[in-house]
Design a protein around this motif. Structure first.
Motif, PDB file in Angstrom:
ATOM      1  N   LEU A  10       0.817  -1.294  -0.008  1.00 58.22           N
ATOM      2  CA  LEU A  10       0.003  -0.251   0.083  1.00 58.22           C
ATOM      3  C   LEU A  10       0.831   1.042   0.080  1.00 58.22           C
ATOM      4  O   LEU A  10       2.054   1.208   0.526  1.00 58.22           O
ATOM      5  CB  LEU A  10      -1.120   0.002   1.042  1.00 58.22           C
ATOM      6  CG  LEU A  10      -1.982  -1.148   1.310  1.00 58.22           C
ATOM      7  CD1 LEU A  10      -2.592  -1.002   2.821  1.00 58.22           C
ATOM      8  CD2 LEU A  10      -2.876  -1.261   0.186  1.00 58.22           C
ATOM      9  N   ASP A  11       0.416   2.380  -0.775  1.00 61.48           N
ATOM     10  CA  ASP A  11       1.155   3.541  -0.702  1.00 61.48           C
ATOM     11  C   ASP A  11       0.871   4.507   0.370  1.00 61.48           C
ATOM     12  O   ASP A  11      -0.342   5.128   0.187  1.00 61.48           O
ATOM     13  CB  ASP A  11       0.927   4.114  -2.017  1.00 61.48           C
ATOM     14  CG  ASP A  11       1.843   5.266  -2.327  1.00 61.48           C
ATOM     15  OD1 ASP A  11       2.820   5.614  -1.554  1.00 61.48           O
ATOM     16  OD2 ASP A  11       1.339   6.130  -3.327  1.00 61.48           O
ATOM     17  N   ALA A  12       1.723   4.744   1.285  1.00 65.84           N
ATOM     18  CA  ALA A  12       1.490   5.641   2.352  1.00 65.84           C
ATOM     19  C   ALA A  12       0.144   5.727   3.208  1.00 65.84           C
ATOM     20  O   ALA A  12      -0.655   6.785   3.086  1.00 65.84           O
ATOM     21  CB  ALA A  12       1.964   6.996   1.787  1.00 65.84           C
ATOM     22  N   PRO A  13      -0.120   4.417   3.616  1.00 70.11           N
ATOM     23  CA  PRO A  13      -1.744   4.417   4.017  1.00 70.11           C
ATOM     24  C   PRO A  13      -1.885   5.013   5.578  1.00 70.11           C
ATOM     25  O   PRO A  13      -0.871   5.428   6.145  1.00 70.11           O
ATOM     26  CB  PRO A  13      -1.805   2.950   3.988  1.00 70.11           C
ATOM     27  CG  PRO A  13      -0.448   2.355   4.582  1.00 70.11           C
ATOM     28  CD  PRO A  13       0.423   3.406   3.776  1.00 70.11           C
ATOM     29  N   ALA A  14      -3.053   5.618   5.543  1.00 71.76           N
ATOM     30  CA  ALA A  14      -3.150   6.007   7.120  1.00 71.76           C
ATOM     31  C   ALA A  14      -4.038   4.951   7.788  1.00 71.76           C
ATOM     32  O   ALA A  14      -4.351   3.816   7.409  1.00 71.76           O
ATOM     33  CB  ALA A  14      -4.558   7.115   6.929  1.00 71.76           C
ATOM     34  N   LEU A  15      -4.056   5.028   9.094  1.00 71.72           N
ATOM     35  CA  LEU A  15      -4.340   3.942  10.248  1.00 71.72           C
ATOM     36  C   LEU A  15      -5.548   4.654  10.721  1.00 71.72           C
ATOM     37  O   LEU A  15      -5.369   5.255  11.543  1.00 71.72           O
ATOM     38  CB  LEU A  15      -3.229   3.488  10.838  1.00 71.72           C
ATOM     39  CG  LEU A  15      -3.528   2.323  11.695  1.00 71.72           C
ATOM     40  CD1 LEU A  15      -2.302   1.332  12.027  1.00 71.72           C
ATOM     41  CD2 LEU A  15      -4.100   2.615  13.038  1.00 71.72           C
ATOM     42  N   TYR A  16      -6.651   3.556  10.595  1.00 68.41           N
ATOM     43  CA  TYR A  16      -7.816   3.734  11.628  1.00 68.41           C
ATOM     44  C   TYR A  16      -8.051   2.394  12.254  1.00 68.41           C
ATOM     45  O   TYR A  16      -7.674   1.379  11.812  1.00 68.41           O
ATOM     46  CB  TYR A  16      -9.124   3.810  10.378  1.00 68.41           C
ATOM     47  CG  TYR A  16      -9.087   4.873   9.228  1.00 68.41           C
ATOM     48  CD1 TYR A  16      -9.722   6.244   9.527  1.00 68.41           C
ATOM     49  CD2 TYR A  16      -8.486   5.008   8.148  1.00 68.41           C
ATOM     50  CE1 TYR A  16      -9.356   7.335   8.859  1.00 68.41           C
ATOM     51  CE2 TYR A  16      -8.269   6.065   7.518  1.00 68.41           C
ATOM     52  CZ  TYR A  16      -8.680   7.090   7.593  1.00 68.41           C
ATOM     53  OH  TYR A  16      -8.866   8.345   6.858  1.00 68.41           O
ATOM     54  N   LYS A  17      -9.016   2.609  13.482  1.00 68.35           N
ATOM     55  CA  LYS A  17      -9.209   1.591  14.223  1.00 68.35           C
ATOM     56  C   LYS A  17     -10.500   1.888  15.064  1.00 68.35           C
ATOM     57  O   LYS A  17     -10.837   3.056  15.243  1.00 68.35           O
ATOM     58  CB  LYS A  17      -8.080   1.485  15.306  1.00 68.35           C
ATOM     59  CG  LYS A  17      -7.684   2.715  15.973  1.00 68.35           C
ATOM     60  CD  LYS A  17      -6.525   2.337  16.849  1.00 68.35           C
ATOM     61  CE  LYS A  17      -5.723   3.323  17.428  1.00 68.35           C
ATOM     62  NZ  LYS A  17      -4.576   3.355  17.969  1.00 68.35           N
ATOM     63  N   ASP A  18     -11.263   0.884  15.371  1.00 64.61           N
ATOM     64  CA  ASP A  18     -12.392   1.034  16.025  1.00 64.61           C
ATOM     65  C   ASP A  18     -12.220   1.336  17.573  1.00 64.61           C
ATOM     66  O   ASP A  18     -11.208   0.728  18.129  1.00 64.61           O
ATOM     67  CB  ASP A  18     -13.499  -0.074  15.728  1.00 64.61           C
ATOM     68  CG  ASP A  18     -12.998  -1.317  16.517  1.00 64.61           C
ATOM     69  OD1 ASP A  18     -11.952  -1.669  16.559  1.00 64.61           O
ATOM     70  OD2 ASP A  18     -13.851  -2.018  16.901  1.00 64.61           O
ATOM     71  N   ALA A  19     -13.137   1.871  18.066  1.00 63.25           N
ATOM     72  CA  ALA A  19     -13.085   2.167  19.615  1.00 63.25           C
ATOM     73  C   ALA A  19     -14.492   1.640  20.074  1.00 63.25           C
ATOM     74  O   ALA A  19     -15.558   1.787  19.248  1.00 63.25           O
ATOM     75  CB  ALA A  19     -12.604   3.394  19.957  1.00 63.25           C
ATOM     76  N   PRO A  20     -14.951   1.753  21.360  1.00 63.37           N
ATOM     77  CA  PRO A  20     -16.295   1.497  21.694  1.00 63.37           C
ATOM     78  C   PRO A  20     -17.216   2.754  21.097  1.00 63.37           C
ATOM     79  O   PRO A  20     -17.232   3.724  21.310  1.00 63.37           O
ATOM     80  CB  PRO A  20     -16.371   1.549  23.220  1.00 63.37           C
ATOM     81  CG  PRO A  20     -14.992   1.175  23.572  1.00 63.37           C
ATOM     82  CD  PRO A  20     -13.896   1.724  22.456  1.00 63.37           C
ATOM     83  N   PHE A  21     -18.166   2.252  20.286  1.00 69.54           N
ATOM     84  CA  PHE A  21     -19.043   3.143  19.580  1.00 69.54           C
ATOM     85  C   PHE A  21     -18.295   4.298  18.930  1.00 69.54           C
ATOM     86  O   PHE A  21     -18.832   5.610  18.935  1.00 69.54           O
ATOM     87  CB  PHE A  21     -20.041   3.594  20.594  1.00 69.54           C
ATOM     88  CG  PHE A  21     -20.896   2.568  21.451  1.00 69.54           C
ATOM     89  CD1 PHE A  21     -21.964   2.133  20.496  1.00 69.54           C
ATOM     90  CD2 PHE A  21     -20.436   2.134  22.464  1.00 69.54           C
ATOM     91  CE1 PHE A  21     -22.729   0.918  20.998  1.00 69.54           C
ATOM     92  CE2 PHE A  21     -21.582   1.241  23.033  1.00 69.54           C
ATOM     93  CZ  PHE A  21     -22.600   0.512  22.292  1.00 69.54           C
ATOM     94  N   ASP A  22     -17.233   3.920  18.297  1.00 73.61           N
ATOM     95  CA  ASP A  22     -16.382   4.991  17.578  1.00 73.61           C
ATOM     96  C   ASP A  22     -15.468   4.572  16.624  1.00 73.61           C
ATOM     97  O   ASP A  22     -15.200   3.159  16.802  1.00 73.61           O
ATOM     98  CB  ASP A  22     -15.575   5.982  18.686  1.00 73.61           C
ATOM     99  CG  ASP A  22     -15.379   7.437  18.146  1.00 73.61           C
ATOM    100  OD1 ASP A  22     -15.634   7.600  17.059  1.00 73.61           O
ATOM    101  OD2 ASP A  22     -14.758   8.180  18.933  1.00 73.61           O
ATOM    102  N   VAL A  23     -14.792   5.109  15.802  1.00 73.55           N
ATOM    103  CA  VAL A  23     -13.765   4.982  14.899  1.00 73.55           C
ATOM    104  C   VAL A  23     -12.636   5.983  15.056  1.00 73.55           C
ATOM    105  O   VAL A  23     -13.064   7.394  14.772  1.00 73.55           O
ATOM    106  CB  VAL A  23     -14.104   4.720  13.610  1.00 73.55           C
ATOM    107  CG1 VAL A  23     -12.961   4.299  12.677  1.00 73.55           C
ATOM    108  CG2 VAL A  23     -15.140   3.467  13.511  1.00 73.55           C
ATOM    109  N   CYS A  24     -11.245   5.910  15.325  1.00 70.27           N
ATOM    110  CA  CYS A  24     -10.341   6.658  15.208  1.00 70.27           C
ATOM    111  C   CYS A  24      -9.193   6.711  14.190  1.00 70.27           C
ATOM    112  O   CYS A  24      -8.987   5.549  13.605  1.00 70.27           O
ATOM    113  CB  CYS A  24      -9.602   6.602  16.699  1.00 70.27           C
ATOM    114  SG  CYS A  24     -10.722   6.550  18.018  1.00 70.27           S
ATOM    115  N   LYS A  25      -8.912   7.844  13.855  1.00 74.46           N
ATOM    116  CA  LYS A  25      -7.887   7.879  12.839  1.00 74.46           C
ATOM    117  C   LYS A  25      -6.442   8.362  13.457  1.00 74.46           C
ATOM    118  O   LYS A  25      -6.395   9.359  14.318  1.00 74.46           O
ATOM    119  CB  LYS A  25      -8.056   9.042  11.551  1.00 74.46           C
ATOM    120  CG  LYS A  25      -7.099   9.014  10.708  1.00 74.46           C
ATOM    121  CD  LYS A  25      -7.217  10.200   9.449  1.00 74.46           C
ATOM    122  CE  LYS A  25      -6.135  10.354   8.626  1.00 74.46           C
ATOM    123  NZ  LYS A  25      -6.529  11.196   7.475  1.00 74.46           N
TER     124      LYS A  25
END
Length: 443
Positions: free
Chosen positions: A228-243
């Motif tokens: 992948l080319d310079a990807p950003a990272l996202y992840k879930d949290a309780p009732f949320d998604v964070c970058k």
């Protein structure tokens, strides 16, 4: 089906006594035969079939004996050369000489994109950690592995990789199912003795600001170097998604701590909306990532931890989902729910051939996070996982006399207008992304 949208997936179920031999026919609630396969297991036979189940509902399938012999593929051994695991979704090349790691992962439905980085110094699926008593890293790619076919039919393809890391044997099963975006992994490690894995041997972890388990690069990891080319990272949290805005997850002291927790999933997505790779975990743990380290799922730290305990045998499940676009457009929340809330299957000697959808939130982006009886009423809690803030239609497959919105204490805050058609009740609900609404239903 516990989700608010219909599902079409391959279901696996152990056949009960009385259906353990001979050929079978599987028909849906309308009497139409559906594709199926039978796989022998150590305890009997496993039935695979394509199931279509309505939103938050159920359906019945009839399984009967027919004449003829069961067509079941027996497990067979693979030689020392690379092996191709392939179905309608993916083409995966496995290298037994390098511990059964993956040298190529091509997603057929994503334009034939190659997701395993062939130029990276680590291999896709490599198991790696720092064994501090020996003062060195050990990797599963350092030893050859044996690949055995467990299942090979139209609905499911799976192989078992038997290898070792240092002197410790492990087995890893990789499973592909027809039409499914998720590639499933099941890892078991048979530790021969209590080995230390981490940055160093921790002796005074409770009072020491520098602790051995902080930097996950040294813990035992499964690595996923993605093309992948310079990807950003996202992840879930309780009732949320964070970058993530961090350059990496690496830290060594408490006062420099970084958020490296994976609740259910993390996702690498190219910033221009191109391709991405999501990693789903069956338990809350940590991950590592940075310019000098590929995405890694923490499998194990062994040593004096925060509470001073040592850890033993390892068994984890995880999955990867190659995709296009960002996590929301790619439906990663939905894929995670499908993986963590599989279709439930049970056998009954007699059952009516019917099906029903109790709650339908198809196309809304909403999750049904709770549904339960409270005396004579039904409480349903909705979570806007990846939808927008526009009004959405929710359908209930039974007549309702009243629907109220309530706060978390159960106090009514507003009434919902109900449209009734043919025994189906429909309401409109609006809430922002990551919002929650609780409904109290009265029949």
């Amino acid at each position: 089906n516990t989700l608010g949208s219909p599902r079409r997936e391959t279901v696996s179920a152990t056949l009960p006594e009385g259906l353990g031999d001979g050929e079978l026919a599987v028909t849906n609630a309308k009497g139409k035969r559906v594709p199926h396969a039978i796989v022998p297991t150590a305890g009997g036979r496993r039935l695979l079939f394509e199931a279509s189940v309505p939103a938050f509902g159920y359906t019945t399938y009839t399984v009967k004996k027919t004449s003829g012999n069961a067509a079941a593929a027996a497990p067979r051994q693979i030689g020392a050369d690379e092996y191709i695991l392939e179905n309608d979704m993916y083409r995966i090349v496995i290298d037994p000489a390098r511990g059964g790691t993956i040298t190529s992962l091509v997603a057929k439905k994503e334009g034939g994109k190659e997701f395993a980085d062939p130029q990276h110094r680590f291999a896709f699926g490599e198991l790696r950690g720092f064994f501090y008593d020996q003062g060195q890293f050990h990797s599963s790619a350092q030893s050859p592995a044996t690949v055995t076919v467990l299942c090979d039919n139209e609905l499911e393809k799976s192989v078992r990789i038997s290898g070792r890391i240092d002197t410790h044997p492990f087995t890893q099963t990789i499973t592909l199912r027809k039409g499914e975006r998720k590639i499933g992994f099941d890892l078991k490690i048979d530790w021969q003795h209590n080995v230390g894995i981490g940055a160093f041997r921790q002796k005074d972890g409770f009072n020491n600001n520098h602790r051995a388990f902080y930097d996950d690069r040294f813990n035992l990891n499964i690595l996923f170097p993605a093309a992948l080319d310079a990807p950003a990272l996202y992840k879930d949290a309780p009732f949320d998604v964070c970058k993530s805005t961090l350059e990496n997850t690496h830290f060594t002291t408490w006062d420099n701590i970084k958020h490296n927790v994976i609740l259910h999933w993390v996702d690498l997505a190219e910033r221009d909306g191109g391709y991405g790779l999501a990693l789903l975990s069956d338990h809350t743990t940590s991950y590592s990532y940075g310019a000098d380290a590929p995405l890694g799922l923490t499998v194990q730290y062994s040593g004096n931890g925060l509470w001073g305990r040592d850890y033993g045998p390892t068994h984890i499940r995880f999955a990867v989902v190659p995709h296009r676009r960002a996590w929301d457009a790619a439906g990663i929340q939905e894929e995670n729910r499908r993986w963590n809330e599989p279709l439930l299957c049970t056998f009954a000697a007699q059952a009516a051939a019917d099906e029903a959808s109790l709650i339908d939130a198809t196309g809304t982006g909403y999750e049904i996070s709770a549904a339960y009886l409270d005396r004579e009423q039904i409480v349903v809690r909705l979570f806007n996982a990846d939808g927008d803030g526009t009004p959405q239609k929710i359908r209930f497959a039974f007549p309702l006399s009243k629907v109220e919105q309530t706060d978390l204490n159960g106090n009514a805050t507003a009434a919902c207008a109900i449209r009734k058609r043919g025994g189906v009740s429909e309401i409109e609900v609006a809430m922002p992304r990551f919002g929650l609404k609780t409904l109290r239903l009265t029949k």
